[in-house]
Design an enzyme around this catalytic site. Structure first.
Site, PDB file in Angstrom:
ATOM      1  N   ASN A   9       0.856  -1.187   0.000  1.00  0.00           N
ATOM      2  CA  ASN A   9       0.000   0.000   0.000  1.00  0.00           C
ATOM      3  C   ASN A   9       0.891   1.236   0.000  1.00  0.00           C
ATOM      4  OD1 ASN A   9      -1.927   1.973   0.365  1.00  0.00           O
ATOM      5  ND2 ASN A   9      -2.401   1.420   2.483  1.00  0.00           N
ATOM      6  N   LYS A  11       0.073   4.321  -0.368  1.00  0.00           N
ATOM      7  CA  LYS A  11      -0.558   5.509   0.213  1.00  0.00           C
ATOM      8  C   LYS A  11      -0.291   6.725  -0.696  1.00  0.00           C
ATOM      9  CE  LYS A  11      -0.287   3.374   4.741  1.00  0.00           C
ATOM     10  NZ  LYS A  11      -0.112   3.560   6.211  1.00  0.00           N
ATOM     11  N   HIS A  95      -9.454   1.260   5.736  1.00  0.00           N
ATOM     12  CA  HIS A  95      -8.168   1.537   6.365  1.00  0.00           C
ATOM     13  C   HIS A  95      -8.362   2.570   7.478  1.00  0.00           C
ATOM     14  CE1 HIS A  95      -3.979   2.692   6.918  1.00  0.00           C
ATOM     15  NE2 HIS A  95      -3.635   1.589   6.254  1.00  0.00           N
ATOM     16  N   GLU A  97      -6.725   5.027   8.358  1.00  0.00           N
ATOM     17  CA  GLU A  97      -6.517   6.420   7.951  1.00  0.00           C
ATOM     18  C   GLU A  97      -7.763   6.984   7.287  1.00  0.00           C
ATOM     19  OE1 GLU A  97      -1.763   5.522   7.391  1.00  0.00           O
ATOM     20  OE2 GLU A  97      -3.042   5.739   5.621  1.00  0.00           O
ATOM     21  N   GLU A 167      -5.055  -4.752  11.063  1.00  0.00           N
ATOM     22  CA  GLU A 167      -4.043  -3.716  11.241  1.00  0.00           C
ATOM     23  C   GLU A 167      -4.308  -2.973  12.548  1.00  0.00           C
ATOM     24  OE1 GLU A 167      -2.198  -2.309   7.190  1.00  0.00           O
ATOM     25  OE2 GLU A 167      -4.058  -1.265   7.584  1.00  0.00           O
ATOM     26  N   GLY A 173       2.600   2.583  10.846  1.00  0.00           N
ATOM     27  CA  GLY A 173       3.520   3.692  10.630  1.00  0.00           C
ATOM     28  C   GLY A 173       4.266   4.145  11.868  1.00  0.00           C
ATOM     29  N   SER A 212       3.473  -1.982  10.505  1.00  0.00           N
ATOM     30  CA  SER A 212       4.932  -1.979  10.645  1.00  0.00           C
ATOM     31  C   SER A 212       5.563  -3.329  10.334  1.00  0.00           C
ATOM     32  CB  SER A 212       5.344  -1.506  12.055  1.00  0.00           C
ATOM     33  OG  SER A 212       4.935  -0.171  12.272  1.00  0.00           O
TER      34      SER A 212
END
Length: 255
Positions: A9, A11, A95, A97, A167, A173, A212
């Site tokens: 991904n 992003k 996701h 985010e 996740e 991240g 990560s």
């Protein structure tokens, strides 16, 4: 038998030159990765170029998001059919985010999931808990709620030919990852929860780990029974790191 799926991904990263170099390098090594499936999710503006450059159908394309409308006055959005037409096979939805920065709800994500299934695209449903929720012991409760929104919308067969990516938000991240054994417990719970008595679905649904994942820790995750590859963030931007993660999946035991 489940095959590991390694998906990058990107992003909001990348360029046309990076895309070309990445695909060339990945294509040169793809024959050594026959025991797992590979996909990359560059920004949507690059999907068409990626499709033209791909000479090997072993590398699939994924989109990072989709709208739950099929057309109309929705400025800036992309429909499932548009993504399919430019070559996407998978679509990432839910996701953290998107949930956080764009206030996406479980109900809206379920609409996207249903529309992707109708269009013949494979949804990659991201689920996971925050650091606070994890500390409070709510991991399974949060994951179940996110899964149930899909099951309620799409029925007990929802996760047939679909992908789930666990996740933990606190690991995305941040450089912090769940331990392999911690992730395995959650993956086993997810597999049991989505089965709804249908063992075939439980045994075949792909459940990736994300948060990560890198070339140094991938081996530990892929050794676990219920971890079927990874949704890779930052480490997917360097083709050598991405390849090392894929090679770890190949080296892991198969089921």
């Amino acid at each position: 038998m489940r095959r590991s799926l390694i998906m990058g991904n990107w992003k909001l990263n990348g360029s046309l030159s990076m895309l070309a170099e990445f695909i060339t390098s990945l294509s040169d090594q793809i024959d050594a990765l026959k025991m797992c499936d590979i996909a990359i999710a560059p920004p949507a503006v690059y999907l068409h170029d990626a499709k033209k450059q791909l000479k090997n159908d072993r590398i699939s394309l994924a989109a990072q998001n989709v709208d739950f409308n099929t057309g109309g006055a929705f400025t800036g959005e992309l429909s499932p059919q548009m993504l399919k037409e430019v070559g996407a096979k998978y679509v990432i939805i839910g996701h953290s985010e998107r949930r956080s920065y764009h206030q996406e709800t479980n109900e809206g994500i379920a609409k996207k999931f249903a529309l992707l299934k109708e269009t013949g695209l494979i949804p990659v449903l991201c689920i996971g808990e925050s650091e606070t929720e994890n500390a409070q012991g709510l991991t399974q409760t949060i994951c179940a709620k996110q899964l149930d929104a899909i099951l309620e919308k799409c029925g007990p067969d929802a996760f047939k030919n679909s992908v789930i990516a666990y996740e933990p938000i606190w690991a995305i991240g941040t450089g912090k990852a769940a331990t392999a054994s911690e992730a395995q417990k959650v993956h086993a719970f997810i597999r049991q929860h989505v089965s709804k008595g249908k063992d075939e679905i439980a045994e075949t649904v792909i459940i990736q780990y994300g948060g990560s994942v890198n070339a140094s820790n991938a081996d530990e995750f892929f050794a676990e029974k219920d971890i079927d590859g990874a949704l890779v963030g930052g480490a997917s931007l360097k083709v050598n790191d991405f390849l090392k993660i894929a090679q770890s999946a190949v080296a892991a035991k198969t089921f």
